[in-house]
Design a protein around this motif. Structure first.
Motif, PDB file in Angstrom:
ATOM      1  N   LEU B 190      62.701  62.956 -47.069  1.00  0.00           N
ATOM      2  CA  LEU B 190      63.201  61.671 -46.111  1.00  0.00           C
ATOM      3  C   LEU B 190      63.303  61.933 -44.881  1.00  0.00           C
ATOM      4  O   LEU B 190      63.336  61.429 -43.980  1.00  0.00           O
ATOM      5  N   GLN B 191      64.257  63.589 -44.597  1.00  0.00           N
ATOM      6  CA  GLN B 191      64.241  64.116 -43.264  1.00  0.00           C
ATOM      7  C   GLN B 191      63.619  63.884 -42.661  1.00  0.00           C
ATOM      8  O   GLN B 191      63.703  63.397 -40.493  1.00  0.00           O
ATOM      9  N   ASP B 192      62.303  63.948 -42.858  1.00  0.00           N
ATOM     10  CA  ASP B 192      61.117  63.982 -41.953  1.00  0.00           C
ATOM     11  C   ASP B 192      60.420  62.353 -41.847  1.00  0.00           C
ATOM     12  O   ASP B 192      59.664  62.169 -41.557  1.00  0.00           O
ATOM     13  N   ALA B 193      61.396  61.609 -41.741  1.00  0.00           N
ATOM     14  CA  ALA B 193      61.066  60.326 -41.972  1.00  0.00           C
ATOM     15  C   ALA B 193      60.325  59.691 -40.946  1.00  0.00           C
ATOM     16  O   ALA B 193      59.113  59.075 -40.557  1.00  0.00           O
ATOM     17  N   ASP B 194      60.769  60.172 -39.536  1.00  0.00           N
ATOM     18  CA  ASP B 194      60.256  59.423 -38.107  1.00  0.00           C
ATOM     19  C   ASP B 194      58.757  60.230 -38.252  1.00  0.00           C
ATOM     20  O   ASP B 194      57.739  59.946 -37.494  1.00  0.00           O
ATOM     21  N   ASP B 195      58.548  61.862 -38.104  1.00  0.00           N
ATOM     22  CA  ASP B 195      57.246  62.040 -38.875  1.00  0.00           C
ATOM     23  C   ASP B 195      55.973  61.238 -39.215  1.00  0.00           C
ATOM     24  O   ASP B 195      55.342  61.092 -39.017  1.00  0.00           O
ATOM     25  N   ILE B 196      56.689  61.058 -40.736  1.00  0.00           N
ATOM     26  CA  ILE B 196      55.832  60.277 -41.429  1.00  0.00           C
ATOM     27  C   ILE B 196      55.408  59.086 -40.683  1.00  0.00           C
ATOM     28  O   ILE B 196      54.102  58.610 -41.283  1.00  0.00           O
ATOM     29  N   ARG B 197      56.216  58.320 -39.954  1.00  0.00           N
ATOM     30  CA  ARG B 197      55.830  56.920 -39.760  1.00  0.00           C
ATOM     31  C   ARG B 197      55.325  57.064 -38.248  1.00  0.00           C
ATOM     32  O   ARG B 197      54.209  56.142 -37.989  1.00  0.00           O
ATOM     33  N   ASN B 198      55.274  57.645 -37.634  1.00  0.00           N
ATOM     34  CA  ASN B 198      54.432  58.435 -36.210  1.00  0.00           C
ATOM     35  C   ASN B 198      52.860  58.419 -37.696  1.00  0.00           C
ATOM     36  O   ASN B 198      52.139  58.342 -36.601  1.00  0.00           O
ATOM     37  N   TYR B 199      53.118  59.445 -37.939  1.00  0.00           N
ATOM     38  CA  TYR B 199      51.551  60.026 -38.681  1.00  0.00           C
ATOM     39  C   TYR B 199      50.599  58.357 -39.012  1.00  0.00           C
ATOM     40  O   TYR B 199      50.264  58.598 -38.756  1.00  0.00           O
ATOM     41  N   GLU B 200      51.658  57.986 -39.833  1.00  0.00           N
ATOM     42  CA  GLU B 200      51.365  56.088 -40.650  1.00  0.00           C
ATOM     43  C   GLU B 200      50.992  55.151 -39.396  1.00  0.00           C
ATOM     44  O   GLU B 200      49.319  54.454 -39.277  1.00  0.00           O
ATOM     45  N   GLU B 201      51.451  54.787 -38.615  1.00  0.00           N
ATOM     46  CA  GLU B 201      51.030  54.123 -36.916  1.00  0.00           C
ATOM     47  C   GLU B 201      50.007  55.029 -36.590  1.00  0.00           C
ATOM     48  O   GLU B 201      48.799  53.282 -36.186  1.00  0.00           O
ATOM     49  N   LYS B 202      49.681  56.261 -36.367  1.00  0.00           N
ATOM     50  CA  LYS B 202      48.290  56.549 -35.250  1.00  0.00           C
ATOM     51  C   LYS B 202      46.947  56.218 -36.705  1.00  0.00           C
ATOM     52  O   LYS B 202      45.585  56.229 -36.627  1.00  0.00           O
TER      53      LYS B 202
END
Lengths: 472, 215
Positions: B190-202
């Protein structure tokens, strides 16, 4: 630069972040949930006050514990006689309701074995990463998806983060070329492969099935093969995308609709291993060599053709393997050197996530039509993989063919594959089973499992012993 | 998760290849909705002479006295010595839960099934891979001397034998870090939550058919 394998492509397209230690954070598109491996994961979320990351990525249905008799099923959850099973099924319903996850409950006609339900609903799509707390999740790789089983900690991890921390596996290609003989199915092919590479042969590998015999195989056959990749040690089994895949997926409830369909197919067409892709290991199999397979022992690698003899321990030189054969023969109550066709059976089970789809039931029905189950058998069960498979089979009149021949026609679930519900073998009983594991006690305490294809199980039901389906 | 830093314990030999998860914990015990309490039913069909039932009292059941864990010399064992492909079969995490609940902290074998291997680390159970010849030697020594103990030091990645001889072993650095610190993977991811959100939007933009369909 060398081309990419199907696994390379699926992996690359799901990397969220690579880490310095060589692991990567991999995005998961779909998680399938059932009652056995999810309760502790939901409890973990609750204890940490976490919510699922993405509700629409999850789909749940109870399958392992559900009773398969109509009288129990008609009453609903309260009709489950075993109190421990009842709590587990009820807990899945409560958890899905609490967190807002879509679930096909026990009396929904879309309920069934997760690995039958996912593809049937179009919840399994090419190019996806798919996980489930069940090792037979490899099934979904038949759709050119990256699918594998996970433990309960990872079920919770995926619910909370939509990701998994993974290390890339090796690429293994099983190339089956040529034409399969009459009556030879995906089940025979995969058992034959496991017999060659062994139950640990695919450890650490993603296993792709390719070659002309796979290209001309139905989606049901491909699912059966990928389903059993795990019995060869590979968490992942896969088949490249082609017209068969597209035809199966089109029109399913959760599949892309008209406006997105062409766009999806354009992408899915890339989901094949490139011509110049490099595999770490390739195993070539000649399709024409494969005969109907029967397991004689307590590991899926203990398999021979129906026209063979049970092996003798003294013929094995490796001491660890020799003692495994001795132990297996003792457990199975067999003598080395006896004919496979002389093994007398007590029960027959047609079902499980390996072989309970409509094509499997059609193949079994075609064998038993107009015949009678051998009087020496105690029971012959047919358990469809889902409520929709059951409905389709009944529309085709298959249920009538089975019951007229003396087989029992049941409600959908995992049933006697792992005997978590009431359907099980008695101590010492031999069973011709279309399931996936012949481990000691798997189908019931002291039970003796022989893995076969649906047609071979049906033929065995008629004769009371194994027989080559082509000679019945 | 329990931290794993240093452990010393009696080694028990399971001299058999392909120990599967149905053997480790039979299916009837998977009906529990808890993570604990599986220890008394570890290896149930090998350990007892009758069929076990969930939620039943195991104290009066007839024991298979030939089974290794029922022999007094291996009482209190916490290091399990096994043969190749240990833990093959299902993905049930109940298998490491049962081993851990019984008291095992370390398994030593030439190879493991992938899912079992992965599940063990999530539960403070350390599966060590050693060369077949080295494992074979350990079997010989365990059979030869009663009370044979091994010490496992995770930081230095060493197994120390009673004679003082040391065996080095490999372990994935990330898994080692998590075990030594008793870390919860979810918190780390969850420390990488921003990366996960960015990937998900793409992903949503390029493959919209994967989103908002099952609801």
């Amino acid at each position: 630069m060398a081309g990419k394998t199907l696994y390379d492509k699926l992996w690359d397209s799901h990397v969220v972040k690579e880490r310095e230690d060589g692991t990567a954070l991999i995005y998961i598109d779909r998680q399938l949930l059932h009652e056995v491996t999810s309760p502790q994961a939901f409890e973990g979320l609750r204890l940490a006050s976490r919510q699922p990351w993405r509700l629409d990525a999850n789909l749940a249905t109870p399958d392992h514990n559900v009773p398969t008799t109509k009288t129990e099923r008609d009453v609903g959850i309260e009709g489950i006689v075993d109190p421990v099973s009842k709590i587990q099924v009820k807990t899945l319903d409560d958890n899905c309701d609490e967190f807002g996850i879509v679930e096909f409950k026990m009396q929904d006609k879309r309920q069934g074995i997760v690995h039958v339900v996912g593809p049937e609903q179009g919840a399994t799509l090419p190019g996806m990463t798919i996980v489930c707390g069940d090792s037979h999740t490899a099934t979904h790789g038949a759709f050119a998806a990256l699918a594998h089983g996970v433990g309960t900690s990872e079920v919770e991890h995926v619910m909370a983060t939509q990701c998994l921390i993974q290390r890339k596996m090796k690429n293994l290609l099983i190339k089956v070329d040529g034409e399969l003989g009459a009556g030879i199915t995906g089940k025979d092919v995969v058992l034959h492969v496991i017999g060659i590479i062994g139950t640990a042969g695919g450890n650490g590998c993603a296993m792709e099935f390719g070659g002309s015999a796979i290209r001309s195989m139905s989606m049901e056959g491909r699912m059966t093969m990928c389903n059993m990749a795990i019995e060869a040690g590979a968490r992942v089994g896969m088949v490249a995308f082609d017209e068969n895949t597209a035809e199966y997926v089109k029109g399913r409830p959760y599949a892309p609709k008209s406006d997105q369909w062409d766009q999806a197919v354009e992408y899915w067409n890339t989901l094949v291993s490139d011509e110049d892709a490099v595999f770490d290991k390739v195993v070539e199999v000649n399709a024409a060599d494969i005969k109907p397979q029967v397991t004689w022992g307590t590991s899926p690698e203990m398999v021979v053709s129906v026209d063979s003899l049970v092996p003798k321990a003294e013929d094995e030189s490796d001491p660890v393997k020799r003692s495994a054969i001795e132990r297996a023969l003792e457990y199975m109550g067999l003598e080395g050197g006896q004919k496979i066709t002389d093994i007398q059976l007590d029960r027959v089970f047609i079902g499980s996530c390996t072989n309970s789809r409509i094509e499997d039931l059609r193949a079994a029905a075609a064998i038993v039509e107009g015949k009678q189950v051998a009087s020496s058998l105690k029971q012959a069960l047919v358990v469809p993989g889902s409520g929709l498979v059951k409905e389709q089979a009944e529309e085709e009149g298959l249920d009538k063919i089975f019951t007229a021949a003396g087989l029992e026609w049941r409600e959908p679930g995992c049933s006697m594959c792992l005997a978590m519900n009431a359907d099980k073998l008695g101590n010492g009983e031999h069973c011709a089973s279309t399931s996936n594991r012949n481990f000691e006690g798997r189908q019931g305490y002291g039970g003796r499992t022989h893995l076969v294809s649906p047609a071979m199980a049906a033929a065995a039901a008629i004769t009371g012993h194994f027989i080559d389906v082509n000679t019945l | 998760m329990n931290k794993f830093i240093l452990h010393t314990g009696i080694a028990a030999p399971m001299d058999r290849a392909n120990i599967d998860t149905d053997m480790i914990i039979p299916k009837q015990f998977l009906k529990s909705i808890k993570r604990s309490g599986f220890g008394p039913n570890l290896f149930d069909e090998l350990r007892y002479l009758d069929e076990g039932q969930p939620d039943a009292d195991n104290s009066g059941r007839p024991l298979n006295t030939e089974f290794v864990l029922n022999q007094s010399r291996y009482e209190g064992a916490s290091v399990l010595l096994a043969r190749e492909n240990f833990g093959c079969g299902s993905s049930r995490e109940h298998a490491p839960w049962a081993l851990e609940d019984y008291g095992f902290r370390v398994i030593i074998a030439p190879s493991y099934a992938d899912i079992f291997f992965n599940n063990s680390f999530k539960n403070g159970l350390l599966p060590i891979v050693l060369d077949e010849v080295v494992v074979d030697q350990l079997f010989t020594e365990v059979f030869a001397s009663e009370g044979y103990q091994l010490t496992i030091e995770l930081e230095s990645q060493k197994i120390i034998k009673p004679c003082g001889e040391e065996i080095d072993f490999d372990v994935d650095p990330f898994r080692k870090h998590c075990l030594i610190n008793g870390l919860d993977d979810i918190g780390l991811t969850l420390q990488d939550a921003d990366d996960i959100r960015n990937y998900e939007e793409k992903r949503r933009a390029s493959q919209p058919w994967l989103f908002d369909v099952v609801k």
